[in-house]
Motif scaffolding. Structure first.
Motif, PDB file in Angstrom:
ATOM      1  N   GLU A  50      12.220   7.758  33.479  1.00 14.81           N
ATOM      2  CA  GLU A  50      11.201   7.471  32.165  1.00 14.81           C
ATOM      3  C   GLU A  50      10.078   6.501  32.718  1.00 14.81           C
ATOM      4  N   GLN A  51       9.072   7.298  33.604  1.00 13.52           N
ATOM      5  CA  GLN A  51       7.825   6.358  34.216  1.00 13.52           C
ATOM      6  C   GLN A  51       6.794   6.179  33.020  1.00 13.52           C
ATOM      7  N   ASP A  52       7.053   6.928  31.931  1.00 15.79           N
ATOM      8  CA  ASP A  52       6.009   6.536  30.685  1.00 15.79           C
ATOM      9  C   ASP A  52       6.156   5.321  30.144  1.00 15.79           C
ATOM     10  N   GLU A  53       7.451   4.630  30.495  1.00 15.37           N
ATOM     11  CA  GLU A  53       7.546   3.472  29.924  1.00 15.37           C
ATOM     12  C   GLU A  53       6.959   2.311  30.446  1.00 15.37           C
ATOM     13  N   ALA A  54       6.294   2.455  31.668  1.00 16.27           N
ATOM     14  CA  ALA A  54       5.666   1.334  32.339  1.00 16.27           C
ATOM     15  C   ALA A  54       4.321   0.906  31.404  1.00 16.27           C
ATOM     16  N   VAL A  55       4.412  -0.435  31.218  1.00 13.18           N
ATOM     17  CA  VAL A  55       3.314  -0.917  30.356  1.00 13.18           C
ATOM     18  C   VAL A  55       2.319  -1.296  31.167  1.00 13.18           C
ATOM     19  N   MET A  56       1.331  -0.372  31.264  1.00  9.74           N
ATOM     20  CA  MET A  56       0.213  -0.478  32.220  1.00  9.74           C
ATOM     21  C   MET A  56      -0.934   0.173  31.456  1.00  9.74           C
ATOM     22  N   GLN A  71      -6.641 -17.278  33.401  1.00  8.37           N
ATOM     23  CA  GLN A  71      -5.367 -17.551  34.063  1.00  8.37           C
ATOM     24  C   GLN A  71      -4.380 -16.621  33.374  1.00  8.37           C
ATOM     25  N   ILE A  72      -4.387 -16.200  32.230  1.00 11.59           N
ATOM     26  CA  ILE A  72      -3.486 -15.392  31.529  1.00 11.59           C
ATOM     27  C   ILE A  72      -3.728 -13.954  31.992  1.00 11.59           C
ATOM     28  N   LEU A  73      -5.143 -13.577  32.082  1.00 14.07           N
ATOM     29  CA  LEU A  73      -5.570 -12.225  32.468  1.00 14.07           C
ATOM     30  C   LEU A  73      -4.974 -12.037  33.886  1.00 14.07           C
ATOM     31  N   GLN A  74      -5.272 -13.109  34.945  1.00 14.79           N
ATOM     32  CA  GLN A  74      -4.797 -12.929  36.179  1.00 14.79           C
ATOM     33  C   GLN A  74      -3.229 -12.832  36.372  1.00 14.79           C
ATOM     34  N   ILE A  75      -2.481 -13.097  35.444  1.00  6.73           N
ATOM     35  CA  ILE A  75      -0.945 -13.028  35.463  1.00  6.73           C
ATOM     36  C   ILE A  75      -0.633 -11.705  34.869  1.00  6.73           C
ATOM     37  N   SER A  76      -1.509 -11.188  33.865  1.00  7.27           N
ATOM     38  CA  SER A  76      -1.059  -9.873  33.342  1.00  7.27           C
ATOM     39  C   SER A  76      -1.368  -8.756  34.570  1.00  7.27           C
ATOM     40  N   ARG A  77      -2.779  -9.019  35.079  1.00 13.17           N
ATOM     41  CA  ARG A  77      -2.762  -8.247  36.421  1.00 13.17           C
ATOM     42  C   ARG A  77      -1.749  -7.873  37.194  1.00 13.17           C
ATOM     43  N   GLU A  78      -1.126  -9.188  37.857  1.00 16.21           N
ATOM     44  CA  GLU A  78      -0.034  -9.396  38.669  1.00 16.21           C
ATOM     45  C   GLU A  78       1.143  -8.579  38.021  1.00 16.21           C
ATOM     46  N   VAL A  79       1.535  -8.511  36.779  1.00 17.16           N
ATOM     47  CA  VAL A  79       2.564  -8.229  36.332  1.00 17.16           C
ATOM     48  C   VAL A  79       2.346  -6.677  36.466  1.00 17.16           C
TER      49      VAL A  79
END
Length: 322
Positions: free
Chosen positions: A43-49, A9-17
């Motif tokens: 500052e596109q490089d600040e996206a935490v992906m 469930q946490i991994l699913q939420i992380s993907r949606e974020v």
């Protein structure tokens, strides 16, 4: 250490974020352009992906105009080992099908301002090129030398248009009408189309090397405010890594490479560590174990139990907590 169901469930939420972060970055690039800010101020490089190519863009320059759109790998069965000529997604309970989303800026309408010129196509990228920070392709004429040469079967699919939160008229309660029915649209604003790869296969092995997928789509878009039509190639972020095996005896080495890569992924600034906590290690090991044994994470038949982790910690890791 989390139970398997809560962990997934946490991994699913992380993907949606991560998806919402990508949508916000497209909107941010569009808004910044509208108010006259320079591209280097975004500052596109600040996206935490995770797994973004170094030049992964939320807008593409075409002369003096811009296209505010991108592709985003939303669901995937990776990281995992894949047998040569076998389906990537084996459709056991709990495994995700490989899907890519088309994200558009707020001022675009699919079919009017954006037209897909062909199918969404997958290509393989060696992990060596990912680590070397090679630039992504942004025009139709650039070479693809960084790509792998082995062929991919069923590597292209058509886009399916999706209903979004900003599609259709609202009723007095704020619901949206679709084909004379009131429904709650399943997709957030900005997500307009999806490409689902249900039968992708690889014709040869990767020689125990990590490989990722990247997806491309040629589109025609209407520039604003002049209304001219332009062609551009959109490219996605990278998928999680995988290894294509030619023989079952390669599984142990391949699985170990994938686990080590996820544990100590130095290419990701949020995880550029030489060590990891015991809890993180145990949770990631559980995820890889459930995938390897093809168990439904919401109802696994034999997950790793507390006693298994205790044995591993006491007898293999000398009770080290990092």
């Amino acid at each position: 250490i989390l139970p398997p169901k809560e962990l997934m469930q946490i991994l699913q939420i992380s993907r949606e974020v991560k998806l919402f972060e990508a949508i916000l970055q497209v909107y941010k690039a569009e808004f910044s352009h509208l108010i006259g800010r320079e591209e280097n101020q975004i500052e596109q490089d600040e996206a935490v992906m995770n797994n973004l190519p170094p030049s992964y863009a939320f807008s593409v320059d075409i002369g003096q105009t811009k296209c505010f759109a991108t592709l985003f790998v939303n669901k995937q069965p990776f990281p995992k080992t894949v047998k040569k000529e076998s389906k990537v997604a084996t459709s056991y309970a709990g495994e995700e099908t490989l899907s890519v989303l088309l994200l558009l800026g707020a001022r675009y309408a699919m079919g009017e301002d954006i037209i897909a010129n062909g199918r969404c196509k997958a290509s393989a990228v060696h992990e060596d090129y990912v680590n070397q920070n090679q630039p992504i392709l942004t025009t139709l004429s650039q070479p693809v030398a960084r790509r792998t040469s082995f062929s991919i079967q069923n590597d292209s699919v058509d886009l399916d248009t999706l209903a979004t939160n900003n599609s259709g008229p609202n009723d007095t309660q704020g619901n949206i009408f679709y084909k004379n029915a009131i429904v709650n649209p399943p997709n957030p604003s900005g997500v307009v189309a999806e490409a689902t790869f249900t039968d992708i296969r690889f014709q040869q092995g990767t020689r125990l090397k990590l490989v990722r997928l990247q997806f491309g789509l040629q589109i025609t878009f209407r520039s604003q405010p002049d209304g001219k039509m332009h062609q551009v190639l959109l490219e996605s972020n990278y998928s999680q890594p995988f290894v294509v095996m030619t023989n079952e005896n390669q599984w142990e080495t391949s699985a170990g490479l994938l686990l080590k890569r996820e544990l100590f992924d130095t290419s990701n600034p949020t995880n550029a560590l030489n060590e990891i906590s015991w809890g993180q290690f145990a949770n990631l090991l559980q995820v890889h174990y459930l995938k390897a044994t093809r168990q439904d994470p919401s109802n696994p038949q034999r997950p790793l139990y507390y006693e298994d982790f205790q044995y591993l910690l006491n007898n293999r890791l000398q009770r080290k907590l990092t």
